[in-house]
Design a protein around this motif. Structure first.
Motif, PDB file in Angstrom:
ATOM      1  N   LEU A  24       0.601  -1.352   0.118  1.00 48.31           N
ATOM      2  CA  LEU A  24       0.138  -0.356   0.461  1.00 48.31           C
ATOM      3  C   LEU A  24       0.960   1.329   0.247  1.00 48.31           C
ATOM      4  O   LEU A  24       0.829   2.465  -0.647  1.00 48.31           O
ATOM      5  N   SER A  25       1.349   1.090   0.720  1.00 45.64           N
ATOM      6  CA  SER A  25       2.651   2.106   1.114  1.00 45.64           C
ATOM      7  C   SER A  25       3.490   2.458  -1.071  1.00 45.64           C
ATOM      8  O   SER A  25       3.652   3.607  -0.720  1.00 45.64           O
ATOM      9  N   ILE A  81       0.520   3.865  -2.650  1.00 49.15           N
ATOM     10  CA  ILE A  81       0.246   5.214  -2.749  1.00 49.15           C
ATOM     11  C   ILE A  81       1.389   6.240  -2.857  1.00 49.15           C
ATOM     12  O   ILE A  81       1.065   7.618  -3.807  1.00 49.15           O
ATOM     13  N   GLY A  82       2.565   5.986  -2.387  1.00 44.97           N
ATOM     14  CA  GLY A  82       3.290   6.855  -1.405  1.00 44.97           C
ATOM     15  C   GLY A  82       3.918   7.341  -3.560  1.00 44.97           C
ATOM     16  O   GLY A  82       4.646   8.457  -3.175  1.00 44.97           O
ATOM     17  N   LEU A 109       0.927   6.199  -7.426  1.00 45.07           N
ATOM     18  CA  LEU A 109      -0.696   7.360  -7.078  1.00 45.07           C
ATOM     19  C   LEU A 109       0.229   8.646  -7.232  1.00 45.07           C
ATOM     20  O   LEU A 109      -0.218   9.336  -7.830  1.00 45.07           O
ATOM     21  N   PHE A 110       1.162   9.331  -7.228  1.00 47.18           N
ATOM     22  CA  PHE A 110       2.146  10.201  -7.475  1.00 47.18           C
ATOM     23  C   PHE A 110       2.237  10.389  -8.030  1.00 47.18           C
ATOM     24  O   PHE A 110       1.874  11.018  -9.494  1.00 47.18           O
ATOM     25  N   ILE A 122      -7.510   6.715   4.415  1.00 43.36           N
ATOM     26  CA  ILE A 122      -6.127   6.226   3.520  1.00 43.36           C
ATOM     27  C   ILE A 122      -6.485   6.814   2.195  1.00 43.36           C
ATOM     28  O   ILE A 122      -5.630   7.154   2.036  1.00 43.36           O
ATOM     29  N   LEU A 151       0.180  12.397   0.279  1.00 41.93           N
ATOM     30  CA  LEU A 151       0.886  10.921  -0.065  1.00 41.93           C
ATOM     31  C   LEU A 151       1.593  10.422   1.538  1.00 41.93           C
ATOM     32  O   LEU A 151       0.630   8.924   1.938  1.00 41.93           O
ATOM     33  N   SER A 198      -1.264   9.900   3.674  1.00 46.08           N
ATOM     34  CA  SER A 198      -1.792   8.988   3.878  1.00 46.08           C
ATOM     35  C   SER A 198      -1.360   7.250   4.306  1.00 46.08           C
ATOM     36  O   SER A 198      -1.967   7.164   4.724  1.00 46.08           O
ATOM     37  N   LEU A 199       0.025   7.468   4.159  1.00 44.14           N
ATOM     38  CA  LEU A 199       0.787   6.250   5.056  1.00 44.14           C
ATOM     39  C   LEU A 199      -0.074   5.841   6.273  1.00 44.14           C
ATOM     40  O   LEU A 199       0.328   5.199   7.086  1.00 44.14           O
TER      41      LEU A 199
END
Lengths: 523, 143, 186, 141, 512
Positions: free
Chosen positions: A178-179, A182-183, A186-187, E404, E435, E438-439
């Motif tokens: 997930l990180s 998303i980190g 998504l960026f 999240i 971002l 949100s982690l």
């Protein structure tokens, strides 16, 4: 469309492919109380899905690109399904291997007397649905959505046992996936949208040549490469070995069918359809990713050699093999990318066979460490033979499918004059040999320690003590009518044999895949 | 009655001279505001520095009253009178801040009432009205 | 106002809460006197009634229910931070004053934008000699409606906080509505 | 409390009626001089509070039972609010007094009068309620 | 939204009522609230509150429809023209906030019924609903008014009633939480009136639109700068902007569940709206924002808040408090949107206003239901809650995923828009910050999920003990909204975009 789906628009069939496993999942949930009906439902769903996917194949082969927009989230940003050859291949192996894995899982879970089987099969189906979603995604956003669903839905599978260790591993698993997504991912996506104004998959990429000149492309590519944590590029590979606490069918699912393949598939898709291979050739500064991939290949192989636990060794092997695919994608050569795409298939068949074998050994011989497997090949000849075949495929020796993909990647490296990567490939093949062959050698030629039989019996007795042995014909040890042989049960062996045969067949039919993929890679 | 006025006369004179000082050339004409600010800050300080719950509310009152004073100061017009219409008067002080402050006073007393009601309950529940002691008890609970 | 300053400081220093409450009342009273001087008679009237009257009574009532003495203490660090916060806030305020119109300045914008209409026309438009009342109850009557609801909220809020439910011992004493018809089921 | 202070009790018996009267004066004279509903309410309320301090809360409650103060609270608030609604119904905007009578000036007059009355009632009732609740507490030490 | 408007026009008397909608929005609940005191019965006052709130909700929808159809609505109270009288101005921005407030209020009430009966002493329940309605009305008043001082009055109505509501929580710590909120809230309100006083001093007006035209002439003065600072800090206290947030966690943690749901989803949102209104409409014409580093300061404060809030949330053992800290973090996102001071950033902030209301409402409802059933929301007591209360836990999961920022939930939409806006400004580090924070959300949400699903329920616990239907349905509605508006982000983004334009554009900044 033809067959049972006559009259369906191809776009709708895509939705159907997505919906079938979801429905199947809920049927499984509803039938939870009746084991046989539940497992039957799982199988039927898998069959239906595979059927739908095969029905789509001729359309894509004929140049069709089924497409459907489900809904718009934000103007110009939609949830959209499009099927093109790469996705077709991924959907094909995922849906086929799902059948096989389900077969195997039924045998394994019952043989192993696992708890919460209903929950297991439910999330199993959801995971496949999201893998199919990844395969069919028509733009980056859709891909991202299903990618995330996949991460979340496999979490209960990884942490299936619910022990402290399982939970810790689950945390690592989900945390990294997930990180990174998303980190970084998504960026990268939002940035791409910012620059290009679209996230659709376009042949040749979404950026124009002018945008490609800047250093930003390299940064973006890195965001994608590391953001897709499922591709297990170092240093974001830790989740993969951690996920080994899961029941073996899950490992098989993760490694061969859904998760990691979704990862490298996404990398491939991004390279081909967001950046475009031609553009990647122009973009400065993307080389370092190649070195990261190469490093991952070698390093993971070396780590794999040092593992005594069979599943862990296979896991590190996967880390290494995935980087082949990343390497092929990043080489910025059509032929290498083709090799990558093929390697998705080859590795899927090879690795799933290996995991099936490992699982069979755990269930029917209660062995997890390689050093304990001396002489086991005599007891479980079929299992070990299949293990041997699959190993050959991974190493890249004929007459196994794995040879071709490596060949094409190497060709790509030669084409772009980056001979060092050919060397990397060769070294890693040697390493593969070094960490896979001992298992086979131990199995067939190792001298079983005297007490080993007793141990096995004791183990077996313990086992019997706790659970009544499965009485069903399909779940019993296969002896093939010979003394001293007590191989895995039919339910476990059948899938193993199937996939191992697949490895061999792929050697002969690899060209079909190449031709099918030609429209993507321009020939 | 006249006697009463006489008593207050010196006080009023004192004020007038003070006022003259404030608007006169000797000062920038802001002295009044500065004093009010000092008052406000006294109240503010009481609120945040003291641990006693009642005292905090007193501080809040002081703070608010000073703010009211600030409004009323700004409403004053030199030579004006109270804003009640009468024959022969042309210069009135600004009535709008008065209106606002009337409302604000009510709000203030409402807050005070609620705050004190809470203090009574807190006292019954914790047996103290010192903030630091209550905090200590709560930290104990959190553990 | 200097007197108010003195009283304010006294409030900060004195630890006898009883005295503090009285001082707070005195503070309000002096404030009220200042309001009169500054032409705000209505406000003065209210401040005297509320600040000096109601608030003080309430505080004394609270003290009767709690305790009279403030404890010594309050760490030095706390008062230092508090002092810093206050100093910064005060500095910002003083900074803000530099561009303010001078005290009593007739030509300041404040007296010329909205207010002239109140002063000049409220006689014809509303017909009340007391401009404050006109503005309060007509021009800005919605504020006053809000104000009424604030006090209503406070009254019912105090009921809710301190109302009957807490004191089982005295239930039979039938304070707030214990004896009347509806909702008495307890 | 001060149950035994005879002097106080007698004096206050004389004082309370004028206080209440004064409150009424402030209430209705607010248009001309300083004062108005709010001040009147406070004074009216303090009359009762004084009474309660001297003769005990229970005595006040006999005169003014809790349900009645509560009712007054609501009545006061609604008097104000509904005046505005009346303006609405008669074709004006909310709180528009001009439409309350044929002559806008009269309308304003009525409006302000009623509204101030509402304020007065609410404030007085609030004061009494708050005080009663406080005084009704069992006490700490 | 326009559907509601057209439907409304088909009702009898619609033509007569229609021009007065803005005031009815506030006055209907305001005047209906005191009736509760007369009803004095828990059930009756609940029913009454529910009816009134749903009517209010309907009015809000109609208003939003009307604004979207025909633009700015101006209503003069007492028929006195502004700036002499008080006026209401409704544009897309506050119409949206009205809908948020009334929708949450309306949905929370059915939920509140059983939970309040359990958590609040019975004789006080009617007062609870009274306070609830007053609080909602206060918030509506803040939202609709176009007068800086009127805003203060309604701010106080909502604040006072929320102090009372919080103090009604069963735990004694609710009292101290409420007291601290009272002190902080009153300081905030006082700071606000200091600021308003200074603005008035320099311009002679209290009307926001009027101020907006008058302020640019004096925007170089130090007084106006100080006024700006005081207004921002005063409202910052109310909206729990980072260093001023200390009142919030305990207030949310110890208030009755229904109050937490309501306040968490609305109170801070309205305060943020007020800040938006003052910063952009009132001070919008001045170049305060451009010429000073205020924007940068806001961004820094927002970023620190996002991280600090989320970080502290990770270490909470009480789930309610954890969510409260998460609110501090999420407020950071909204302040970030304000700090960007571009239409895109503002749109992101506003859309997050809505989205956060929906998802935090769902999350707190789920937690409240757990509290209702098992009497505690400490992490240890929630073991296996996923088996015992499957629906409730599922709702929590959806809301958590949204916190999240996973796609297909509303959290994703706001994150998308905010990152988008910061990248458009070239502030990639801000985008990265969004971002990364949100982690942290993953960590705290997952702690709960893990306990809920992977730990075995304690011995002797009932296998299935789901919350009553009246709690489940509102919860599911909000969870469904979380997903629905996560898929159909277009509607909310469009309205938020219009709201942003309304706040920044000259339409409301200048005189009509």
């Amino acid at each position: 469309m033809t067959g049972l789906l006559a009259g369906w628009a191809p776009g709708d069939a895509l939705v159907l492919a997505l919906v079938i496993p979801v429905i199947g999942a809920f049927v499984v949930l509803a039938l939870g109380r009746w084991e046989n009906a539940r497992d039957g439902a799982s199988l039927i769903t898998a069959g239906c899905l595979f059927y739908v996917v095969t029905q789509l194949y001729p359309i894509v082969a004929a140049g069709g690109r089924p497409d459907i927009v489900l809904f718009d989230m934000v103007p110009g940003l939609s949830i959209r399904l499009t099927l093109e050859p790469l996705g077709m291949i991924f959907a094909g192996i995922a849906s086929f291997l799902w059948i096989v894995t389900t077969l195997y899982a039924i045998g394994y879970m019952r043989g192993h007397h696992e708890e919460n089987q209903t929950r297991f099969f439910f999330f199993f189906a959801i995971a496949i649905a999201s893998a199919i979603g990844v395969a069919l995604a028509g733009n980056m956003l859709t891909l991202f959505v299903f990618y995330e669903v996949l991460s979340v839905s496999t979490f209960p599978l990884v942490a299936h046992h619910g022990t402290e260790e399982a939970k810790r591993s689950g945390r690592i698993y989900l945390g990294i996936l997930l990180s990174t997504s998303i980190g970084f991912l998504l960026f990268g996506m939002i940035w791409t949208w910012q620059i290009a104004g679209t996230l659709d998959f376009v042949r040749g990429g979404v950026f124009n040549a002018e945008q490609a000149q800047g250093p930003m492309i390299a940064v973006l590519l890195a965001l994608y490469a590391f953001g897709i944590g499922k591709a297990a590029l170092m240093p974001f590979h830790r989740w993969l070995p951690a996920a080994m606490v899961a029941p073996t069918p899950v490992s098989a699912l993760l490694h061969a069918v859904a998760v990691v393949k979704a990862g490298v598939f996404s990398v491939l898709k991004v390279v081909v359809y967001i950046f475009g291979i031609d553009l990647l050739k122009l973009a400065p500064g993307t080389d370092f990713l190649l070195y990261v991939a190469a490093f991952t290949i070698i390093a993971a192989s070396i780590v794999a050699m040092r593992q005594d636990n069979l599943k862990l060794r296979l896991a590190y092997s996967t880390v290494s093999q995935l980087s082949y695919i990343v390497l092929g994608a990043m080489l910025a050569s059509d032929i290498a990318a083709l090799g990558s795409a093929m390697h998705i298939v080859m590795h899927a068949f090879g690795k799933i066979t290996l995991f099936f074998c490992a699982g069979a050994i755990i269930v029917f011989a209660h062995k997890t460490d390689i050093s304990d497997m001396k002489g086991l090949g005599h007891r479980m000849p079929v299992t070990f033979f299949c293990f041997f075949l699959a190993s050959l495929s991974l190493i890249g020796l004929p007459p196994m499918g794995g040879m071709w993909s490596k060949w094409y990647i190497a060709l790509g490296a030669a084409e772009t004059h980056q001979l060092i990567f050919i060397a990397v490939l060769m070294v890693s093949s040697l390493l593969n040999l070094a960490y896979l062959m001992p298992v086979v050698l131990y199995g067939f030629f190792g001298k079983a320690p005297i007490q080993s039989e007793e141990d096995a019996d004791n183990d077996h007795d313990d086992h019997e003590h706790h659970h009544a042995p499965p009485n069903h014909l399909l779940l019993r040890h296969m002896t093939f009518g010979r003394e001293g042989i007590s191989d895995a049960s039919f339910m476990c062996l059948l899938p193993i044999v199937l996939t191992a045969t697949g490895c061999v067949l792929l050697f002969f039919y690899a060209d079909r895949i190449r031709i099918f993929l030609l429209p993507v890679f321009g020939g | 009655m006249q006697g009463l006025v006489d008593i207050f006369k010196p006080l009023y004179d004192l004020w007038l001279s003070f006022e003259a000082f404030m608007v006169g050339p000797a000062s920038p004409g802001l002295l009044g505001y500065w004093i009010v600010i000092a008052l406000m800050m006294t109240g503010f300080y009481i609120v945040i520095a003291h641990d006693n719950l009642v005292k905090k509310i007193v501080g809040l009152n002081v703070f608010q009253v000073s703010v009211f004073l600030f409004y009323i100061l700004m409403a004053k017009v030199t030579g004006g009178t109270a804003p009640i219409l009468a024959e022969g008067i042309t210069q009135y002080s600004n009535p709008l801040p008065h209106v606002l402050i009337l409302t604000a006073i009510v709000v203030g007393v409402a807050t005070t009432a609620l705050g004190l009601a809470l203090v009574v309950r807190i006292r019954n529940a914790y047996d103290t009205i010192e903030d630091d002691e209550i905090l200590a008890v709560e930290e104990e609970e959190d553990r | 106002m200097l007197m108010m300053g003195a009283v304010g400081l006294a409030i900060a220093r004195i630890r006898d809460l009883f005295a503090v409450s009285m001082l707070s009342g005195i503070f309000s009273l002096i404030g009220a006197a200042a309001y009169v001087v500054l032409d705000a008679v209505d406000v003065a009237f209210t401040e005297a009634a509320v600040g000096a009257g109601i608030s003080t009574v309430l505080m004394l009532g609270t003290l009767a229910l709690t305790t009279r003495k403030e404890k010594l203490g309050g760490g030095k660090s706390k008062s230092t931070t508090a002092f810093l916060v206050v100093a910064v806030t005060g500095a910002v305020l003083v900074y803000g004053t530099f561009d303010m119109p001078r005290y009593g300045d007739k030509i300041a914008a404040i007296h010329h934008h909205v207010v002239p209409r109140y002063i000049e026309k409220s006689g014809e438009e509303v017909g009340m000699p007391n401009i404050v009342t006109s503005v309060l109850a007509s021009y800005r009557s919605f504020d006053t409606l809000g104000e009424v609801f604030v006090i209503f909220t406070a009254a019912t809020g105090v009921l809710a906080i301190l109302g009957r439910a807490r004191r089982r011992r005295e239930d039979e004493e039938a304070d707030e509505g214990g004896s009347d018809t509806k909702g008495a089921a307890s | 409390m001060m149950h035994r202070k005879v002097v106080l009790r007698v004096v206050s018996k004389f004082l309370i009626p004028p206080i209440l009267l004064f409150a009424l004066y402030v209430q209705f004279h607010g248009d001309f001089g300083p004062g108005g509903g709010f001040q009147a309410g406070v004074i009216f309320g303090s009359g009762f509070i004084l009474y309660a301090i001297l003769f005990g809360v229970e005595t006040v409650k006999r005169v003014l039972p809790p349900w009645s103060t509560r009712l007054l609270l609501v009545v006061g608030v609604l008097t104000y609010g509904l005046t505005g609604v009346a303006g609405l119904i008669l074709g004006g905007n909310y709180l528009d007094y001009n439409v309350l009578a044929h002559d806008p000036l009269h309308g304003q007059h009525y409006g302000i009068l009623i509204v101030e009355l509402g304020v007065g009632i609410t404030v007085a009732a609030s004061m009494i309620t708050i005080f009663n609740v406080f005084a009704g507490q069992s006490g700490g030490d | 939204m326009t559907i509601f408007y057209t439907y409304f026009l088909s009702l009898p008397f619609a033509a007569a009522i229609e021009p007065h909608l803005p005031i009815l929005q506030v006055v209907v609940p305001l005047l209906c609230a005191p009736i509760c005191v007369l009803l004095r019965d828990a059930k009756l006052s609940w029913l009454w509150a529910t009816i009134v709130t749903w009517i209010t909700f309907f009015i809000a929808l109609v208003l939003l429809g009307k604004v979207l159809a025909s633009g700015l609505i101006i209503y003069e109270l007492g028929s006195w023209p502004a700036p002499w009288g008080i006026e209401y101005r409704i544009d897309a921005a506050n119409a949206l906030v009205l809908v948020i407030v009334t929708a949450i209020a309306a949905i929370t009430l059915p939920y509140a019924k059983v939970s309040v009966e359990k958590e609040v002493a019975r004789p006080r329940i009617y007062l609870f609903y009274l306070m609830y309605m007053l609080c909602m009305t206060g918030l509506l008043g803040i939202t609709t008014t176009a007068d800086a001082f009127n805003l203060f009055v309604f701010l106080e109505i909502s604040s006072l009633s929320s102090y009372v509501l919080i103090s009604l929580g069963g735990n004694r710590r609710a009292l101290t939480a409420s007291y601290r909120y009272l002190i902080m809230g009153t300081l905030g309100a006082t700071f606000y009136i200091i600021g308003v006083g200074m603005m008035y001093m320099m311009t002679g007006s209290l009307n926001m639109a009027d101020l907006a035209t008058l302020l640019p002439a004096v925007d170089h003065t130090r007084t106006v700068l100080a006024a700006f600072a005081f207004v921002v800090i005063g409202l910052g206290l109310k909206l729990a902007m980072f260093p001023l947030h200390t009142w919030l966690p305990n207030a949310y943690a110890f208030a009755p569940s229904a109050v937490t749901v309501f306040l968490a989803s609305t109170a801070t949102k309205v305060a943020i709206y007020a800040l938006l209104r003052l910063v952009f409409t009132v001070f919008g014409g001045t170049d305060l924002f451009a010429s000073t580093d205020i924007s940068l300061m806001l961004i820094i404060v927002a970023l620190i808040g996002m991280f600090a809030g989320a970080f502290v949330a990770i270490f909470q053992t009480d789930v309610k408090r954890m969510l409260a800290y998460s609110s501090v973090s999420q407020v950071g996102y909204m302040v970030l949107g304000i700090g960007m001071a571009t239409a895109a950033g503002l749109t992101g902030g506003i859309v997050h206003l809505f989205n956060h209301a929906v998802m935090k409402g769902a999350a707190f409802m789920a937690v409240g239901a757990m509290f209702y059933v098992i009497g505690s929301v400490r992490l240890n007591d929630l073991a296996g809650i996923g088996k015992r209360m499957p629906v409730t836990t599922a709702v929590f999961l959806v809301a958590g995923l949204s916190l999240i920022g996973t796609p297909l939930t509303v959290g994703f939409i706001s994150k998308w828009q905010l990152v988008q806006a910061s990248l458009a400004l070239g502030w990639w580090y801000v985008a990265a910050g969004i971002l990364l924070s949100s982690l942290l959300a993953i960590v705290y949400v997952w702690r709960v999920v893990e306990v809920a699903y992977l730990k075995a329920p304690p011995e002797g616990a009932a296998r299935r003990s789901e919350a009553p239907l009246s709690m489940l349905v509102p919860m599911i509605v909000l969870a469904a909204a979380t997903v629905w508006f996560g898929i159909d982000g277009d509607t909310t983004l469009r309205i938020a975009g219009e709201a942003a334009n309304a706040l920044m554009g000259p339409a409301s900044g200048g005189k009509p």
